[in-house]
Write a protein that holds these residues in place. Structure first.
Motif, PDB file in Angstrom:
ATOM      1  N   LEU A  43       5.413   9.722   1.137  1.00 44.35           N
ATOM      2  CA  LEU A  43       4.524   9.116   2.116  1.00 44.35           C
ATOM      3  C   LEU A  43       5.276   8.941   3.430  1.00 44.35           C
ATOM      4  CD1 LEU A  43       2.823   6.271   0.011  1.00 44.35           C
ATOM      5  CD2 LEU A  43       1.866   8.510   0.559  1.00 44.35           C
ATOM      6  N   LEU A  44       4.606   9.238   4.542  1.00 44.02           N
ATOM      7  CA  LEU A  44       5.193   8.943   5.847  1.00 44.02           C
ATOM      8  C   LEU A  44       4.936   7.490   6.207  1.00 44.02           C
ATOM      9  CD1 LEU A  44       6.684  10.284   8.239  1.00 44.02           C
ATOM     10  CD2 LEU A  44       4.454  10.565   9.323  1.00 44.02           C
ATOM     11  N   ILE A  81      -0.339  16.537   5.215  1.00 44.65           N
ATOM     12  CA  ILE A  81       0.048  17.050   6.529  1.00 44.65           C
ATOM     13  C   ILE A  81       0.639  18.445   6.389  1.00 44.65           C
ATOM     14  CG2 ILE A  81       1.433  16.625   8.594  1.00 44.65           C
ATOM     15  CD1 ILE A  81       1.452  13.662   7.871  1.00 44.65           C
ATOM     16  N   SER A  82       1.455  18.639   5.345  1.00 43.25           N
ATOM     17  CA  SER A  82       2.071  19.950   5.109  1.00 43.25           C
ATOM     18  C   SER A  82       1.002  21.012   4.863  1.00 43.25           C
ATOM     19  CB  SER A  82       3.030  19.874   3.917  1.00 43.25           C
ATOM     20  OG  SER A  82       3.600  21.125   3.656  1.00 43.25           O
ATOM     21  N   LEU A 142      11.191  16.790   9.572  1.00 45.25           N
ATOM     22  CA  LEU A 142      12.238  16.439   8.610  1.00 45.25           C
ATOM     23  C   LEU A 142      11.642  15.773   7.363  1.00 45.25           C
ATOM     24  CD1 LEU A 142      15.041  15.067  10.970  1.00 45.25           C
ATOM     25  CD2 LEU A 142      15.053  17.216   9.687  1.00 45.25           C
ATOM     26  N   ALA A 143      10.641  14.925   7.573  1.00 37.98           N
ATOM     27  CA  ALA A 143      10.030  14.235   6.435  1.00 37.98           C
ATOM     28  C   ALA A 143       9.346  15.227   5.497  1.00 37.98           C
ATOM     29  CB  ALA A 143       9.025  13.195   6.930  1.00 37.98           C
ATOM     30  N   ILE A 144       8.617  16.192   6.054  1.00 43.13           N
ATOM     31  CA  ILE A 144       7.947  17.203   5.224  1.00 43.13           C
ATOM     32  C   ILE A 144       8.985  18.054   4.501  1.00 43.13           C
ATOM     33  CG2 ILE A 144       6.493  19.258   5.281  1.00 43.13           C
ATOM     34  CD1 ILE A 144       4.965  17.989   7.591  1.00 43.13           C
ATOM     35  N   ALA A 145      10.077  18.387   5.192  1.00 40.83           N
ATOM     36  CA  ALA A 145      11.102  19.242   4.601  1.00 40.83           C
ATOM     37  C   ALA A 145      11.869  18.548   3.486  1.00 40.83           C
ATOM     38  CB  ALA A 145      12.074  19.709   5.692  1.00 40.83           C
ATOM     39  N   GLU A 146      12.142  17.260   3.658  1.00 42.21           N
ATOM     40  CA  GLU A 146      13.038  16.562   2.737  1.00 42.21           C
ATOM     41  C   GLU A 146      12.323  15.819   1.616  1.00 42.21           C
ATOM     42  OE1 GLU A 146      15.639  14.152   5.090  1.00 42.21           O
ATOM     43  OE2 GLU A 146      16.402  15.848   6.267  1.00 42.21           O
ATOM     44  N   GLU A 188      15.577  24.536   5.083  1.00 40.71           N
ATOM     45  CA  GLU A 188      16.773  25.311   4.781  1.00 40.71           C
ATOM     46  C   GLU A 188      18.031  24.464   4.963  1.00 40.71           C
ATOM     47  OE1 GLU A 188      19.023  29.435   6.185  1.00 40.71           O
ATOM     48  OE2 GLU A 188      17.011  28.948   6.924  1.00 40.71           O
ATOM     49  N   THR A 189      18.081  23.717   6.064  1.00 39.53           N
ATOM     50  CA  THR A 189      19.229  22.845   6.309  1.00 39.53           C
ATOM     51  C   THR A 189      19.360  21.797   5.213  1.00 39.53           C
ATOM     52  OG1 THR A 189      18.976  23.160   8.694  1.00 39.53           O
ATOM     53  CG2 THR A 189      20.274  21.263   7.971  1.00 39.53           C
TER      54      THR A 189
END
Length: 583
Positions: free
Chosen positions: A518-519, A528-529, A509-513, A556-557
Motif C-alpha cells: 500500500l502507498l 497503480i501498477s 520506487l514504491a511500485i518497484a520495491e 532492476e536496481t
C-alpha cells in the motif's frame, strides 16, 4: 551524440545578416494569434506572448526576449543570429551550414540560452573584451571556472555545482564557433573552437545516463501528507463542493449592481426580528477582513458584522450608505443580544475523524473569505493526490484542463478504467502532443472534485500553479490556524522539501520495491501498477511509457541490491558453494 566542432571557420564576417528584415516567427514557423505582435530580427526586444502553441510550462517572463540586456550591441546580433538559427533549422540559410543543428529547439529552451549569453557577454565586457576574436581558450576556462560555483550567501560557503548545472555555459561558447559561418555581428578568430575536439558534456564530465538522483519523499512525510489530502478529497471535498456550488448559485441570482435601499428596510427589519426571536446570530466576517478593518481604524460593536452577507438575505449584494446608517442603532442592539457567527455551513453534516472514527461536523461555520481559503487548500489536496498516485510530471499536470476526465471504460470481468487527457511535452515538438493517462479511481475522484470546486471553461488549466512546496506550506499553516487538523484527527505533516519530481520518484520506487503493498491507506500499489502498464500498452509512445521505463529501471536496481544483500548474507554464514574444477 553531436560531433565536436573542429573545422577551421572563416574570419571574414557577413556584411548583412541572413535574417535581416525577417519576421522571427515566420522564419521559425511559430504560429501567432491574430493581432499578436510579430518580432522582427532588427528589434532588440522580441515578444512571443502571442504564441498559439506555447505550453503552460512557458512563463510570461520566458516569452519576452530582451537583447538590450547584452551591453555590447554587436553581441546582441550574435545572440539573435544563433538563437534564431536554432529555432529555425529548416531555414534555407541555416540548412546550408554544415555544423548547424538539424532539430528545432523550443523557445523556452532557447530563452535559457539567452540568459546564459547575457551573462557570458557581459562578463567579457567587464573584462575589457570588445570583440570575440580576442576570446582565447584560457579565457573560456576562466569563465567556466567562475561559473562552476554557487552564489555566495551569508553563512553558506560556496560549493561546486553539479556538472549538469554548468554544461550550458560550455554550449553557448561552442555555439559561436558552430554557427560561425552564419554570423554577421562578430565571431571568433579563424580556426578557434573552445575545447576543440570535445563535446560540452565531455568538457564538464557530465553523463546524461547516470542514476536518477531525485530523492523520494520520506515515508515519515509521505504518509501524513497523503492521509491529509485523501481526507480532504474523499470526506471534506464533496460537502465543500456542495456548499461552494450553492453559494455560487446564490450570488449569480443577485442583481449585478445596486445595494439595499431605504425602501427595502421593512423587509430587512423582518429578517432582523426573526433573528432576535430565534437567537440566530448576525453574520460575521472572516479573520482576514477583521484584521483589515482593524488596520483601517474601524472599531465599534459592528466591527465583526458581515454587511454583504446580511445584504444577501434580502437579495442584494451590498448596502447603500443611507440604509446602512439607518440600521446601525438596531444592529448594534441586536449584536449585543445575539452576537456574531460566520453565516455559511452553520448546520454542517458529520464526517469521521481519521484518528478514531469519531463523528464531527465537516467544518465549523464559515465566512465568505473562509470558504475561498478552504477551496484553495482542497485544490492543493486534489493536486497532491493526482500527482502522487499517477506519476505525472509538472508539465503534464499543467496541461490537465477543465473537462479532461474521459469516460471510464468497463473492463471484461468487472472493474473500470479511468483516463485523463493531457499533453506530452518532454521530447516533443514545441507545444507538445495530445496524450492520455490511465489512472486509478482516487485520481479520477480528485480531478472531478477540482472541477466542481473551481469552475473553469473548457480548455482552461485546472490547477494553475504546480508549486507544491508553497502550496503545502500554506496548507500546513491553514490546518493549524483553523484547528482543522486536530478536529479532523489528522497527523502533523513534517517540514521538508516537496515537488512533483519527488512524488513521481517515490511512486516508481514504491511500485518497484513492494508492488503488492500500500502507498497509503486503501491505495494499493498493484492498482497503480496495472493502470500504468495499461496506459503504456495503449499508447506506447506516450507519457506513461516514460514512467513505465522509470519503474523498470527502479525494479532492476532493487533486484541487484537484493541479490548483493543475499550474497553477503550467505558469505557471512559461511555457506558459499565450492567451485569444482571442470564442473
Amino acid at each position: 551524440m553531436r560531433r565536436p566542432v573542429s573545422a577551421s571557420l572563416p574570419h571574414r564576417r557577413r556584411p548583412v545578416s541572413v535574417f535581416a528584415q525577417g519576421d522571427a516567427c515566420e522564419i521559425a514557423a511559430l504560429r501567432l494569434a491574430d493581432g499578436a505582435t510579430r518580432p522582427r530580427f532588427e528589434q532588440d526586444r522580441w515578444v512571443f506572448s502571442g504564441l498559439v502553441d506555447a505550453h503552460r510550462m512557458m512563463s510570461e517572463r520566458e516569452q519576452i526576449w530582451d537583447f538590450t540586456e547584452i551591453i555590447n550591441p554587436r553581441w546582441r546580433v550574435v545572440a539573435k543570429e544563433i538563437l534564431l538559427a536554432m529555432l529555425a533549422p529548416q531555414y534555407e540559410a541555416v540548412l546550408e551550414r554544415a555544423h548547424a543543428l538539424r532539430t528545432a529547439r523550443s523557445p523556452r529552451t532557447l530563452y535559457g540560452f539567452l540568459e546564459k549569453y547575457i551573462e557570458c557577454f557581459n562578463w567579457l565586457t567587464r573584462r575589457g573584451i570588445t570583440t570575440l576574436d580576442s576570446v582565447s581558450q584560457e579565457l573560456c576556462e576562466r569563465y567556466l571556472e567562475e561559473h562552476s560555483w554557487s552564489v555566495s550567501r551569508p553563512g553558506r560557503p560556496r560549493r561546486r555545482l553539479e556538472p549538469y548545472s554548468t554544461v550550458a555555459h560550455v554550449k553557448i561558447l561552442k555555439l559561436i564557433a558552430q554557427y560561425g559561418e552564419l554570423l554577421s555581428g562578430d565571431g571568433y578568430a579563424a580556426g578557434f573552437v573552445p575545447w576543440k575536439g570535445k563535446t560540452a558534456t565531455q568538457v564538464i564530465g557530465y553523463k546524461s545516463k547516470g542514476p536518477n538522483l531525485t530523492p523520494p519523499v520520506p515515508d515519515s512525510m509521505l504518509q501524513p501528507l497523503l492521509a491529509t489530502c485523501l481526507h480532504l478529497v474523499n470526506e471534506v471535498g464533496p460537502h465543500l463542493a456542495d456548499l461552494m456550488e450553492t453559494a455560487r448559485a446564490g450570488r449569480a441570482a443577485l442583481p449585478t449592481s445596486g445595494g439595499v435601499t431605504l425602501t427595502q428596510l421593512p423587509v430587512l427589519r423582518q429578517v432582523l426580528e426573526r433573528m432576535r426571536t430565534s437567537g440566530e446570530r448576525l453574520p460575521a466576517v472572516d479573520d482576514v477582513q477583521l484584521r483589515k478593518r482593524t488596520t483601517l481604524g474601524e472599531e465599534g460593536p459592528l466591527k465583526r458584522l458581515g454587511w454583504e452577507a446580511l445584504a444577501r438575505t434580502v437579495g442584494a449584494r451590498r448596502f447603500g450608505d443611507d440604509a446602512r446608517q439607518s440600521l446601525i442603532p438596531e444592529l448594534t442592539a441586536l449584536a449585543a443580544e445575539v452576537g456574531f457567527q460566520p453565516p455559511l455551513a452553520r448546520q454542517a453534516v458529520s464526517i469521521p475523524r481519521v484518528v478514531d472514527g469519531e463523528l464531527v461536523p465537516w467544518t465549523l461555520p464559515l465566512a465568505d473569505g473562509d470558504l475561498v481559503f478552504m477551496v484553495d487548500h482542497a485544490m492543493t489536496a486534489c493536486l497532491v493526490v493526482t500527482c502522487a498516485l499517477s506519476g505525472m510530471r509538472t508539465s503534464e499536470l499543467l496541461e490537465i484542463e477543465a473537462g479532461s476526465r474521459l469516460p471510464a471504460v468497463t473492463m471484461p470481468g468487472g472493474g473500470r478504467r479511468f483516463r485523463l487527457a493531457s499533453r506530452l511535452i518532454k521530447g516533443q515538438k514545441f507545444g507538445g502532443v495530445p496524450d492520455e493517462w490511465v489512472v486509478i479511481e482516487q485520481v479520477d475522484r480528485a480531478v472531478a472534485l477540482a472541477e466542481r470546486l473551481v469552475p473553469r471553461t473548457a480548455g482552461e488549466a485546472l490547477f494553475g500553479t504546480i508549486d507544491l512546496a508553497g502550496r503545502l506550506k500554506n496548507l500546513r499553516g491553514w490546518l493549524e490556524r483553523t484547528g482543522n487538523r486536530e478536529r479532523w484527527g489528522l497527523p502533523v505533516i513534517p517540514q521538508g522539501p516537496l515537488n512533483a519530481r519527488m512524488l513521481r520518484r517515490t511512486l516508481s520506487l514504491a511500485i518497484a520495491e513492494r508492488p503488492g503493498g500500500l502507498l497509503a491507506a486503501k491505495v494499493a500499489l498493484k492498482h497503480i501498477s496495472v493502470a500504468t502498464t495499461e496506459g503504456y500498452a495503449a499508447r506506447p509512445g506516450g507519457s506513461q511509457r516514460l514512467f513505465h521505463a522509470e519503474i523498470e529501471e527502479a525494479e532492476e536496481t532493487h533486484h541487484v541490491r537484493l541479490t548483493v544483500e543475499a550474497f553477503r548474507d550467505v558469505r557471512r554464514a559461511g555457506c558459499l558453494p565450492v567451485l569444482v574444477r571442470g564442473a
